[in-house]
Write a protein that holds these residues in place. Structure first.
Motif, short mmCIF file in Angstrom:
data_model
loop_
_atom_site.label_atom_id
_atom_site.label_comp_id
_atom_site.label_asym_id
_atom_site.label_seq_id
_atom_site.Cartn_x
_atom_site.Cartn_y
_atom_site.Cartn_z
N ILE A 218 0.84 -1.21 0.00
CA ILE A 218 0.00 0.00 0.00
C ILE A 218 0.87 1.25 0.00
N TRP A 221 2.64 1.66 -3.58
CA TRP A 221 1.84 1.86 -4.80
C TRP A 221 0.54 2.62 -4.61
N ARG A 222 0.21 2.95 -3.38
CA ARG A 222 -1.07 3.62 -3.19
C ARG A 222 -0.97 4.94 -2.45
N THR A 223 0.16 5.26 -1.87
CA THR A 223 0.22 6.51 -1.12
C THR A 223 1.10 7.54 -1.82
N ARG A 224 0.92 8.78 -1.39
CA ARG A 224 1.69 9.88 -1.93
C ARG A 224 3.17 9.68 -1.64
N GLY A 226 4.77 6.92 -1.22
CA GLY A 226 5.31 5.89 -2.10
C GLY A 226 5.55 6.43 -3.50
N TYR A 227 4.63 7.24 -3.97
CA TYR A 227 4.76 7.89 -5.28
C TYR A 227 6.03 8.71 -5.31
N GLU A 228 6.27 9.45 -4.24
CA GLU A 228 7.45 10.31 -4.20
C GLU A 228 8.74 9.48 -4.06
N ARG A 230 9.25 6.42 -5.15
CA ARG A 230 9.55 5.80 -6.44
C ARG A 230 10.05 6.84 -7.45
N ALA A 231 9.40 8.02 -7.44
CA ALA A 231 9.82 9.07 -8.36
C ALA A 231 11.28 9.43 -8.11
N HIS A 234 13.59 6.73 -9.36
CA HIS A 234 13.75 6.66 -10.81
C HIS A 234 14.59 7.83 -11.33
N SER A 235 14.37 9.00 -10.80
CA SER A 235 15.07 10.17 -11.34
C SER A 235 15.13 11.27 -10.31
N ALA A 239 12.65 14.53 -9.63
CA ALA A 239 12.08 14.75 -8.30
C ALA A 239 12.31 16.19 -7.87
N ALA A 242 9.93 18.43 -9.54
CA ALA A 242 8.57 18.34 -9.04
C ALA A 242 8.44 18.90 -7.63
N ILE A 244 10.01 17.54 -4.95
CA ILE A 244 10.15 16.47 -3.97
C ILE A 244 11.55 16.61 -3.37
N ARG B 335 4.64 26.22 -7.91
CA ARG B 335 3.37 25.86 -8.53
C ARG B 335 2.22 26.53 -7.81
N TYR B 355 7.32 5.73 -15.07
CA TYR B 355 5.94 5.87 -14.62
C TYR B 355 5.00 5.79 -15.81
#
Lengths: 367, 534
Positions: A218, A221-224, A226-228, A230-231, A234-235, A239, A242, A244, B335, B355
Motif C-alpha cells: 500500500i 503503490w497507493r500513497t503519496r 510511495g509515489y514520491e 519511487r519518483a 527513478h530520477s 524529483a 517536481a 520532492i 506551482r 511511470y
C-alpha cells in the motif's frame, strides 16, 4: 514493444535462475561425493514434508520477509541499504528493553509495544547513515556496512556491561517475563490428537510479517509518499523539478527501511529466544538483500523469495544433520541463488527476452 | 559516369520488433553534399551507425567508390575513408587540439614525431579549408564551434574522403553554423563527399546538393535540392501536409505578471551563471529567450522553477516577490504561486519515464487535495482525468497505462504540456518546447502555446532554435554568458543580428565581415578563459 510480457519477467526469469543455481549446486554435491537427488529429497523432506519442518521454514522466512522488505523500500528510493543486519541487531535491543522493563499484562500488548520498540530502534540506526547520505553525500552503502560493525560492538557492550544478569557467563539478557512470550504455531494450531508444529520456532510474528507485506505494498503503490519515493528512485533530477525534497525522501525511506529491518528482531528475540542474545540476526540482514533482488522489490516477490530462502535454510540444516554435506554447503547454494538472481540477472533475461520476441515475431512473418 | 562515393543497397536493421531501417537504398555521388533528413526515430542515425561500423546490418550491401566493402567496426570505416562528426563530440577535454587529433592515430610508441607531423598537417588543412584552430589550445578552453572543427580535423587527419556530420548545427550559433557551411563548401570544392544529417529544413535547402528523406525506417524519396521546396520535404518527412508557419495574431500584452530584476546566480563550483538578469513578461505575451545552449537559460528556468541554489535579486509574480533563498521554496511552492514549468529536459525532469502516463499527468501536482483519498492517492480519479487529458491533447497512443518511455518525444511533450497548461497557471515557463519532437507534433504544440497566450497568460519561452523563437515570440531577449544582451521585437530584427547577439557581439561590425568579427570575439573570450585557468 521490445519487452517480454510482465509475467515472464517476474516469474520465468527468477525461476530459470533458481534452476541454474540448483544445477550448479548439484554439481558441487556430486563433487564431494554425495548424491544430489538424495540431498534434495532430504531437504524437501526436512523442510516441507513435516509440520515441524514447516515451522522452521516459516520461522526463517519471517526473518527474511522483514529484511527483504527493508531492502526493497530502500531500493525503491535507489538506495542500497546493506545495514539490515545492524538495524536488526539494534532493533533487538529495542525489543529487549520493551520486554524487560515494561510490565506487560498480555502478550498481545507486549507484541504491540515491542513492534514499536523494534521499529524505532532499527529506524534510529538507519537514521544516521541516511542523514549522512542526504546532507553530506556519504555513500549509504559504505556507511551502512560500517554501521553493522558498530551495531555489533554496541550490542556486545550493552549485553556484557549493562543487560547481562549478574552472575551470568553469557552475553545475553535475562529471560523475558512470561507475559511477553508469543504464541508459537504449536500453541496456535496443535490439538491433542494432532500435534502440529511440535517444537518449531515459527510464531505469531509470521502474521505480522504478512501484514508488513500488505502495508509496504500500500505504501509503495497507493500513497503519496510511495509515489514520491519511487519518483525519487527513478530520477532525482525529475524529483527536484517536481518539488520532492531529496533529503526528506532519503531520510524517510531509510527510516522505514531500518524500522522494517528492526522488526525482524520480534521473531528472533521475542518469538524464539525469549531473551536477547549476541548473534540473534544470524545474517538474515544480508539474506534480505538477496530476497529483495529476487523478489524484484515487490512485496509478493519478497514473500515468495523469503519462503524459498526459508526452505534453503531449514533444508540445509537437515542436510548437515543427516549427511556428510557440511552446513556451509547451504551457504554455497544460497550464494549461487544470489549470484544468478542478483548479479547474473541479465544472463537469463536476455536470452529469454530474445526467445519471446522470436516467438512473437514468427506468427507475424508467417501471416 | 563515375561510381558513387557511397552506395547502399537493401540495408535493413531491426532492433527486436522495431524495424529501424527497411530496405534502404541510397547513392551519394562524390564531391557533393548529400542531406539526409527525417524526424527523430526515422532511422537516420541507425543508418549512419551501420555505415560507420557501429551496427551490423541484418541485410544489405555497402559499396564505397564502387567497391563492395564490409564495415564490421569503425576502424574499417576509417580505413575505407569515412569520417564521422558526432552530435556529441568525442574529445578529451583536458588534451590539446593536437593531442586529440592524433589520439588513436599515433604513428608509434613515442608521441613526439606524431605530434610534429600532425602540426604540419593541421597547418596545411587550416589554410586549405579555413579550419583555423590553435593546435596547442586545450579543448575545454575552446568554443563549441571550434571543438567541432577539431572533430572535422580529426577526420581529415585520418584522410577521410567521406565525411558524415550528425546534426552538426544543434550546438552552434547561426554565425558559427554559417562558418561551418563555408568549411563544408570548401571541402566539397576539394572533392570530398559530405553527408549531412539534420532535421532542419533550412539547412538542407541552404547547403545540400541532393537530399534523401527518411520516414519510419524507410527512404521515402531522394531529390535534387534545387528542385524541391521546404513544404514538399516536410510533407515527405511527416507523410501529410504540414503547416510550417505558426498562425498567430499580434499580441495584446496586459499588466506585468512576471518581473525579474537583477537576478544573479552562482553555482556550487563558484561560477557565475546568471549575471544581473532583468526581464518582464506581461499577460498575453510570449517572451522568447534566444541563445546558444549553456549560456544561462537553463539556470534561469531552474531559478524560476524553484530548484536552483540561492540566487540574488528579485522575482515578482503578480507584484508579490517569491523566495529566492532556495531554502523555503521548491517546485511545489512555485506551482502554488501560479508558475507552471515545461522543463527543457523532459526525459530527466519533466517525466518519470518508468511511470505510466497517468502517473505522470499529476507529477509535481500529486499533493493536490483533489488527488487524495484519505491517506491514499486517488488513483482511479487520476486515471480517469489522465485519459481525458490525453484525449484533449491528442496523445498517441491514448493509453494512460503505458509507461512514459514508450511514447515518442512529441507525445511525451504533449503529456507534460497537458499537465502544466491544464492547471491554468499565471506564468508558463517553457524550455525547448519542440526539442526531439516530430514536425507533426511541433505544429500542435505551437498552437497550444499561442492559445495559452491568447487566454491572457504570461509565457517565458526558452529555445535554441532561432526559427522557433521567431515564429512564437512577441518579444525576443538574447542571452549570452549569463546576461541579457538585448531585447528586440521580432519584426525589427533578423537572424543575423540575433546571431551576433547570441555570440556576445553587441556592436554591429561595419567594415569587418560578420564571421571574422564573431571569431575575434570568441577567441578573445577563449583566451581570457585560458588565462583564468592557467
Amino acid at each position: 514493444m521490445d519487452r517480454m510480457p510482465a509475467w515472464a519477467d517476474a516469474i520465468l526469469v527468477p525461476l530459470f535462475s533458481i534452476v541454474l543455481a540448483a544445477i550448479l549446486s548439484a554439481g558441487v554435491i556430486l563433487a564431494i561425493g554425495e548424491s544430489p537427488v538424495e540431498a534434495f529429497k532430504l531437504m524437501v523432506d526436512g523442510a516441507l514434508m513435516r509440520s515441524s519442518g514447516w515451522g522452521y521454514t516459516l520461522y526463517y522466512a519471517t526473518n527474511f520477509i522483514f529484511t527483504g522488505l527493508a531492502v526493497s523500500i530502500a531500493f525503491h528510493a535507489r538506495m542500497f541499504n546493506i545495514g539490515g543486519e545492524g538495524q536488526a541487531m539494534i532493533g533487538g535491543l529495542g525489543v529487549a528493553l520493551v520486554c524487560l522493563f515494561i510490565p506487560w499484562p498480555h502478550w498481545s500488548l507486549a507484541l504491540l509495544g515491542a513492534t514499536v520498540g523494534a521499529a524505532l530502534f532499527g529506524a534510529a540506526w538507519a537514521y544516521i547513515p541516511a542523514l549522512l547520505q542526504a546532507k553530506r553525500g556519504s555513500h549509504i552503502v559504505i556507511t551502512t556496512i560500517m554501521f553493522n560493525f558498530i551495531a555489533a560492538a554496541v550490542l556486545n557492550y550493552v549485553l556484557v556491561n549493562m543487560l547481562r544478569p549478574t552472575g551470568a557467563m553469557e552475553p545475553a539478557t535475562a529471560r523475558f517475563p512470561e507475559a511477553t512470550f508469543l504464541p508459537t504455531f504449536q500453541d496456535m494450531f496443535a490439538t491433542a490428537d494432532n500435534p502440529l508444529f511440535r517444537g518449531a520456532p515459527a510464531n505469531v510474528t509470521f502474521f505480522i510479517a504478512l501484514l508488513a507485506c500488505v502495508a509496504v505494498w500500500i505504501l509503495i503503490w497507493r500513497t503519496r509518499l510511495g509515489y514520491e519515493i519511487r519518483a525519487f528512485g527513478h530520477s532525482e533530477t525529475a524529483a527536484r523539478y517536481a518539488g520532492i525534497s531529496p533529503v526528506k525522501i532519503t531520510v524517510v525511506a531509510m527510516l522505514i527501511s531500518g524500522g522494517l529491518a528492526g522488526m525482524m528482531a520480534l521473531n528472533t528475540t521475542m518469538g524464539e529466544a525469549e531473551r536477547l542474545v549476541l548473534n540473534a540476526t544470524e545474517g538474515a540482514g544480508f539474506i534480505g538483500i538477496a530476497v529483495a533482488l529476487m523478489g524484484r522489490s515487490h512485496p509478493v516477490g519478497v514473500l515468495l523469495a523469503a519462503l524459498l530462502f526459508g526452505f534453503l535454510y531449514q533444508g540445509g540444516a537437515e542436510l548437515a544433520l543427516w549427511t556428510n554435506i557440511p552446513r556451509e554447503l547451504i551457504t554455497v547454494i544460497q550464494a549461487l541463488v544470489i549470484l544468478f538472481t542478483g548479479a547474473l540477472d541479465n544472463m537469463v533475461r536476455v536470452p529469454l527476452e530474445k526467445l519471446f520476441l522470436a516467438i512473437r515475431r514468427s506468427p507475424k512473418s508467417a501471416g | 559516369m563515375t561510381a558513387p562515393a557511397i552506395e547502399l543497397k537493401g540495408i535493413s536493421k531491426a532492433f527486436g520488433p522495431v524495424q529501424a531501417n527497411k530496405d534502404i537504398a541510397i547513392r551519394v555521388m562524390p564531391g557533393t553534399i548529400h542531406g539526409i533528413i527525417g524526424e527523430n526515430g526515422a532511422g537516420k542515425s541507425t543508418l549512419m551507425s551501420i555505415l560507420y561500423g557501429f551496427y551490423k546490418a541484418d541485410a544489405g550491401e555497402i559499396f564505397i567508390n564502387g567497391k563492395k566493402t564490409e564495415i564490421p567496426d569503425s576502424q574499417a570505416a576509417i580505413k575505407a575513408g569515412i569520417g564521422m562528426v558526432f552530435q556529441h563530440f568525442k574529445l578529451v577535454q583536458n588534451f590539446t587540439v593536437l593531442e586529440n587529433v592524433i589520439l588513436g592515430a599515433e604513428d608509434g610508441r613515442m608521441l613526439k614525431p606524431s605530434l610534429a607531423k600532425a602540426r604540419g598537417v593541421l597547418k596545411h588543412l587550416a589554410k586549405e579549408y579555413e579550419l583555423n584552430v590553435d593546435p596547442d589550445a586545450r579543448i575545454e578552453d575552446l568554443s563549441v564551434g571550434h571543438q567541432q572543427r577539431v572533430e572535422i580535423l580529426k577526420a581529415l587527419y585520418r584522410e577521410a574522403d567521406i565525411l558524415i556530420l550528425d546534426e552538426p548545427t544543434g550546438v552552434l550559433t547561426p554565425a558559427e553554423a554559417d562558418h561551418l557551411f563555408r568549411i563544408l563548401e570548401g571541402l566539397r570544392a576539394q572533392g570530398k563527399t559530405i553527408i549531412l544529417i539534420t532535421h532542419k529544413l533550412r539547412e538542407i535547402m541552404e547547403i545540400t546538393d541532393t537530399v534523401s528523406v527518411m520516414r519510419r525506417g524507410e527512404m521515402t524519396a531522394t531529390v535534387k535540392t534545387a528542385e524541391t521546396t521546404p513544404e514538399q520535404l516536410a510533407e515527405l518527412m511527416v507523410g501529410r501536409k504540414v503547416l510550417l508557419r505558426v498562425d498567430k495574431t499580434p499580441a495584446t500584452p496586459g499588466r506585468a505578471v512576471l518581473e525579474i530584476d537583477n537576478l544573479s546566480l552562482t553555482d556550487d563550483a563558484g561560477v557565475a551563471r546568471l549575471k544581473g538578469i532583468s526581464l518582464t513578461v506581461h499577460a498575453g505575451e510570449i517572451l522568447g529567450i534566444a541563445g546558444v545552449s549553456g549560456n544561462g537559460q537553463s539556470e534561469l528556468l531552474k531559478v524560476l522553477g524553484g530548484y536552483a541554489p540561492a540566487a540574488t535579486g528579485s522575482i515578482k509574480v503578480n507584484g508579490t516577490p517569491i523566495d529566492l533563498t532556495g531554502k523555503n521554496s521548491d517546485g511545489q511552492s512555485r506551482r502554488a504561486r501560479g508558475i507552471a514549468h515545461v522543463p527543457e529536459d523532459r526525459q530527466h525532469e519533466g517525466l518519470i519515464l518508468q511511470y505510466s502516463a497517468w502517473e505522470n499527468t499529476v507529477f509535481g501536482y500529486h499533493r493536490d487535495p483533489g488527488w487524495q483519498n484519505g491517506i491514499l492517492m486517488d488513483n482511479a480519479a487520476i486515471r480517469t482525468e489522465a485519459a481525458a487529458k490525453m484525449e484533449r491533447y491528442d496523445v498517441r497512443p491514448p493509453n494512460p497505462n503505458l509507461a512514459a518511455r514508450n511514447f515518442s518525444g512529441g507525445n511525451q511533450q504533449k503529456i507534460v504540456l497537458a499537465r502544466e497548461i491544464e492547471r491554468d497557471p499565471d506564468v508558463l515557463l517553457i524550455g525547448q518546447p519542440t526539442r526531439g519532437v516530430d514536425i507533426g507534433a511541433i505544429e500542435f504544440i505551437h498552437q497550444q502555446i499561442v492559445a495559452l497566450r491568447d487566454s491572457g497568460k504570461a509565457i517565458l519561452l526558452v529555445s535554441v532554435e532561432l526559427d522557433e523563437i521567431f515564429s512564437l515570440s512577441d518579444r525576443i531577449a538574447v542571452m549570452f554568458d549569463g546576461q541579457i544582451m538585448g531585447e528586440r521585437m521580432p519584426d525589427d530584427t533578423d537572424q543575423t543580428e540575433l546571431g551576433l547577439l547570441m555570440a556576445g557581439v553587441t556592436e554591429m561590425p561595419k567594415d569587418k565581415p560578420l564571421i571574422a568579427a564573431v571569431d575575434a570575439q570568441l577567441e578573445a573570450k577563449a583566451e581570457k578563459a585560458a588565462q583564468q585557468n592557467g
